[in-house]
Design a protein around this motif. Structure first.
Motif, mmCIF file in Angstrom:
data_model
loop_
_atom_site.group_PDB
_atom_site.id
_atom_site.type_symbol
_atom_site.label_atom_id
_atom_site.label_comp_id
_atom_site.label_asym_id
_atom_site.label_seq_id
_atom_site.Cartn_x
_atom_site.Cartn_y
_atom_site.Cartn_z
ATOM 1 N N GLN A 176 0.830 -1.210 0.000
ATOM 2 C CA GLN A 176 0.000 0.000 0.000
ATOM 3 C C GLN A 176 0.862 1.256 0.000
ATOM 4 O O GLN A 176 0.592 2.206 -0.738
ATOM 5 N N SER A 177 1.908 1.283 0.826
ATOM 6 C CA SER A 177 2.782 2.462 0.884
ATOM 7 C C SER A 177 3.454 2.732 -0.452
ATOM 8 O O SER A 177 3.690 3.893 -0.821
ATOM 9 N N ALA A 178 3.769 1.661 -1.187
ATOM 10 C CA ALA A 178 4.429 1.805 -2.483
ATOM 11 C C ALA A 178 3.461 2.206 -3.588
ATOM 12 O O ALA A 178 3.889 2.460 -4.726
ATOM 13 N N GLY A 179 2.171 2.257 -3.280
ATOM 14 C CA GLY A 179 1.180 2.646 -4.276
ATOM 15 C C GLY A 179 0.850 1.560 -5.276
ATOM 16 O O GLY A 179 0.321 1.843 -6.360
ATOM 17 N N ILE A 180 1.143 0.310 -4.933
ATOM 18 C CA ILE A 180 0.900 -0.803 -5.862
ATOM 19 C C ILE A 180 -0.575 -1.196 -5.860
ATOM 20 O O ILE A 180 -1.188 -1.360 -6.913
ATOM 21 N N LYS A 181 -1.136 -1.362 -4.682
ATOM 22 C CA LYS A 181 -2.559 -1.651 -4.547
ATOM 23 C C LYS A 181 -2.964 -1.461 -3.098
ATOM 24 O O LYS A 181 -2.107 -1.414 -2.208
ATOM 25 N N GLY A 182 -4.260 -1.392 -2.859
ATOM 26 C CA GLY A 182 -4.761 -1.225 -1.499
ATOM 27 C C GLY A 182 -5.907 -2.144 -1.181
ATOM 28 O O GLY A 182 -6.593 -1.977 -0.179
ATOM 29 N N ARG A 183 -6.096 -3.145 -2.030
ATOM 30 C CA ARG A 183 -7.144 -4.124 -1.795
ATOM 31 C C ARG A 183 -6.813 -5.404 -2.564
ATOM 32 O O ARG A 183 -5.915 -5.408 -3.419
ATOM 33 N N GLY A 184 -7.524 -6.470 -2.243
ATOM 34 C CA GLY A 184 -7.333 -7.727 -2.952
ATOM 35 C C GLY A 184 -6.261 -8.599 -2.333
ATOM 36 O O GLY A 184 -5.862 -8.426 -1.182
ATOM 37 N N GLY A 192 7.641 -8.632 -4.828
ATOM 38 C CA GLY A 192 8.852 -8.466 -5.618
ATOM 39 C C GLY A 192 9.098 -7.020 -5.985
ATOM 40 O O GLY A 192 10.228 -6.525 -5.922
ATOM 41 N N LYS A 193 8.050 -6.307 -6.360
ATOM 42 C CA LYS A 193 8.183 -4.892 -6.721
ATOM 43 C C LYS A 193 8.643 -4.056 -5.530
ATOM 44 O O LYS A 193 9.485 -3.161 -5.664
ATOM 45 N N VAL A 194 8.072 -4.342 -4.352
ATOM 46 C CA VAL A 194 8.483 -3.611 -3.148
ATOM 47 C C VAL A 194 9.953 -3.879 -2.848
ATOM 48 O O VAL A 194 10.730 -2.960 -2.556
ATOM 49 N N THR A 195 10.346 -5.150 -2.914
ATOM 50 C CA THR A 195 11.724 -5.530 -2.612
ATOM 51 C C THR A 195 12.695 -4.902 -3.602
ATOM 52 O O THR A 195 13.758 -4.397 -3.224
ATOM 53 N N GLN A 196 12.334 -4.904 -4.869
ATOM 54 C CA GLN A 196 13.200 -4.302 -5.886
ATOM 55 C C GLN A 196 13.367 -2.806 -5.655
ATOM 56 O O GLN A 196 14.486 -2.273 -5.733
ATOM 57 N N LEU A 197 12.265 -2.118 -5.361
ATOM 58 C CA LEU A 197 12.327 -0.677 -5.124
ATOM 59 C C LEU A 197 13.205 -0.366 -3.916
ATOM 60 O O LEU A 197 14.020 0.566 -3.946
ATOM 61 N N TYR A 198 13.051 -1.153 -2.860
ATOM 62 C CA TYR A 198 13.848 -0.952 -1.652
ATOM 63 C C TYR A 198 15.337 -1.111 -1.948
ATOM 64 O O TYR A 198 16.154 -0.242 -1.609
ATOM 65 N N LEU A 199 15.709 -2.203 -2.611
ATOM 66 C CA LEU A 199 17.119 -2.444 -2.917
ATOM 67 C C LEU A 199 17.669 -1.403 -3.890
ATOM 68 O O LEU A 199 18.813 -0.971 -3.774
ATOM 69 N N GLU A 200 16.846 -1.001 -4.840
ATOM 70 C CA GLU A 200 17.291 0.005 -5.801
ATOM 71 C C GLU A 200 17.645 1.323 -5.114
ATOM 72 O O GLU A 200 18.656 1.967 -5.446
ATOM 73 N N GLN A 201 16.836 1.714 -4.151
ATOM 74 C CA GLN A 201 17.123 2.965 -3.436
ATOM 75 C C GLN A 201 18.427 2.867 -2.653
ATOM 76 O O GLN A 201 19.215 3.825 -2.624
ATOM 77 N N LEU A 202 18.675 1.731 -2.023
ATOM 78 C CA LEU A 202 19.930 1.551 -1.298
ATOM 79 C C LEU A 202 21.126 1.615 -2.244
ATOM 80 O O LEU A 202 22.133 2.272 -1.955
ATOM 81 N N CYS A 203 21.007 0.916 -3.365
ATOM 82 C CA CYS A 203 22.129 0.835 -4.293
ATOM 83 C C CYS A 203 22.401 2.174 -4.973
ATOM 84 O O CYS A 203 23.566 2.540 -5.179
ATOM 85 N N ARG A 204 21.351 2.892 -5.301
ATOM 86 C CA ARG A 204 21.556 4.212 -5.902
ATOM 87 C C ARG A 204 22.282 5.128 -4.919
ATOM 88 O O ARG A 204 23.191 5.875 -5.306
ATOM 89 N N ALA A 205 21.887 5.062 -3.644
ATOM 90 C CA ALA A 205 22.555 5.886 -2.629
ATOM 91 C C ALA A 205 24.021 5.504 -2.499
ATOM 92 O O ALA A 205 24.891 6.362 -2.350
ATOM 93 N N GLY A 206 24.311 4.203 -2.550
ATOM 94 C CA GLY A 206 25.695 3.754 -2.476
ATOM 95 C C GLY A 206 26.513 4.238 -3.653
ATOM 96 O O GLY A 206 27.677 4.653 -3.502
ATOM 97 N N HIS A 207 25.915 4.212 -4.840
ATOM 98 C CA HIS A 207 26.606 4.691 -6.034
ATOM 99 C C HIS A 207 26.844 6.197 -5.960
ATOM 100 O O HIS A 207 27.928 6.687 -6.273
#
Length: 330
Positions: A176-184, A192-207
């Motif tokens: 829900q926080s990621a704006g993917i869906k809020g029901r169902g 997977g989308k949440v996990t990818q977004l989380y890791l991407e933010q960490l890696c971008r910051a590291g770069h």
């Protein structure tokens, strides 16, 4: 600071290092982020309910406790919401504080010794519902016996039962926080989308803090058989790093759709970010190491369980590593 001491020790000993930075698994010292329910304990704020996971689409279903089984079930802090702006900001703060220390150290190493720095792992089996799972009616165990785990269930995840492993499904808060869906229904791709977004933010910051992409590795979790019921491998992919996963009792060649997902993404470089695929003798150990290293462009194998004495006491494993290194030197 412990990180500076580690790097100094690497220079003195000649032992290269790969540094793991993780804010997800052991965040019990951050009640300012997760204590949403008890004003008598440190860190309390009711808005923290949005920083932890939920067992449904409402904050009334927020968790107060989690469990982890790395050998036996133990209580841990409630699972974090990996898409919470506050949680992510805290993790990025750590990356931005620590990575410059690594960059400065690597930059001042002489060219002939830069191999001492193997890179940074960001995340530690990053995912939702595996390393901080929640029993059905789990909050009740904490509420009735806040300091006595003897009443807790002892069963662990049953992966054959699907995405939740037979436990309460988590991930509603993050999805829900990621704006993917809020029901169902929560799906593996949602997590997977949440996990990818989380890791991407960490890696971008590291770069952005100075690390080249070739020295940044993700460490994604949740990749288990039956493969179609658990997280895919693609959440570990982003533009700022090379992907990494855990391998226990099998290697990348046995990891279901891994080869296909890497090919589809045009990925070749990767890492066995956590690995324990031993053998009954040195020859088997060596073959497992070789098969892992020969899968596409493997950059490193991180053998776990040293601190438990398992590898330390494995004469066959040590013999296999020495033999493999001797071959490379030749």
């Amino acid at each position: 600071m412990s990180l500076r001491r580690l790097l100094a020790g690497s220079e003195v000993s000649g032992v290269p290092v790969i540094v793991a930075l993780d804010g997800q698994n052991w965040w019990q010292h951050r009640p300012d982020l997760w204590n949403w329910w008890d004003p008598n304990l440190p860190g309390y704020h009711p808005s923290n309910v949005f920083n932890v996971e939920w067992t449904g689409w409402s904050p009334t279903q927020a968790v107060k406790i989690g469990w982890r089984n790395w050998g036996k079930p133990l209580r841990v802090a409630p699972a974090p919401n990996l898409a919470s702006p506050q949680v992510v900001a805290a993790h990025l703060e750590g990356v931005r504080a620590l990575v410059p220390i690594l960059v400065e150290w690597r930059d001042r190493l002489p060219a002939a010794r830069k191999w001492l720095f193997g890179g940074v792992k960001l995340g530690w089996e990053a995912g939702i519902g595996y390393n901080a799972y929640h029993y059905a009616d789990g909050n009740r165990y904490y509420e009735q016996w806040p300091h006595d785990p003897s009443h807790d269930p002892t069963n662990s995840l049953v992966l054959a039962k699907g995405l939740s492993g037979g436990m309460s499904q988590l991930g509603y808060a993050a999805v829900q926080s990621a704006g993917i869906k809020g029901r169902g229904e929560i799906t593996r791709d949602d997590l997977g989308k949440v996990t990818q977004l989380y890791l991407e933010q960490l890696c971008r910051a590291g770069h952005e803090a100075g690390l080249p992409r070739g020295l940044i590795f993700t460490h994604q979790g949740g990749t288990y058989a039956p493969w179609e019921k658990h997280l895919p491998y693609w959440p570990a992919f982003n533009d700022w790093s090379s992907p990494g996963w855990s391998f226990y009792h099998g290697g990348p060649g046995e990891a279901g759709p891994l080869a296909a997902e890497m090919k589809a993404a045009g990925r070749d470089r990767w890492a066995a970010a956590e690995w324990w695929w031993g053998g009954s003798n040195a020859a088997e150990w060596k073959e497992h190491l070789r098969r892992t290293l020969r899968f596409r462009d493997c950059r490193f194998i991180c053998v776990y369980n040293w601190n438990l004495g398992m590898f330390e006491k494995s004469a066959a494993g040590q013999e296999a590593v020495r033999s493999l290194l001797a071959e490379w030197r030749e």
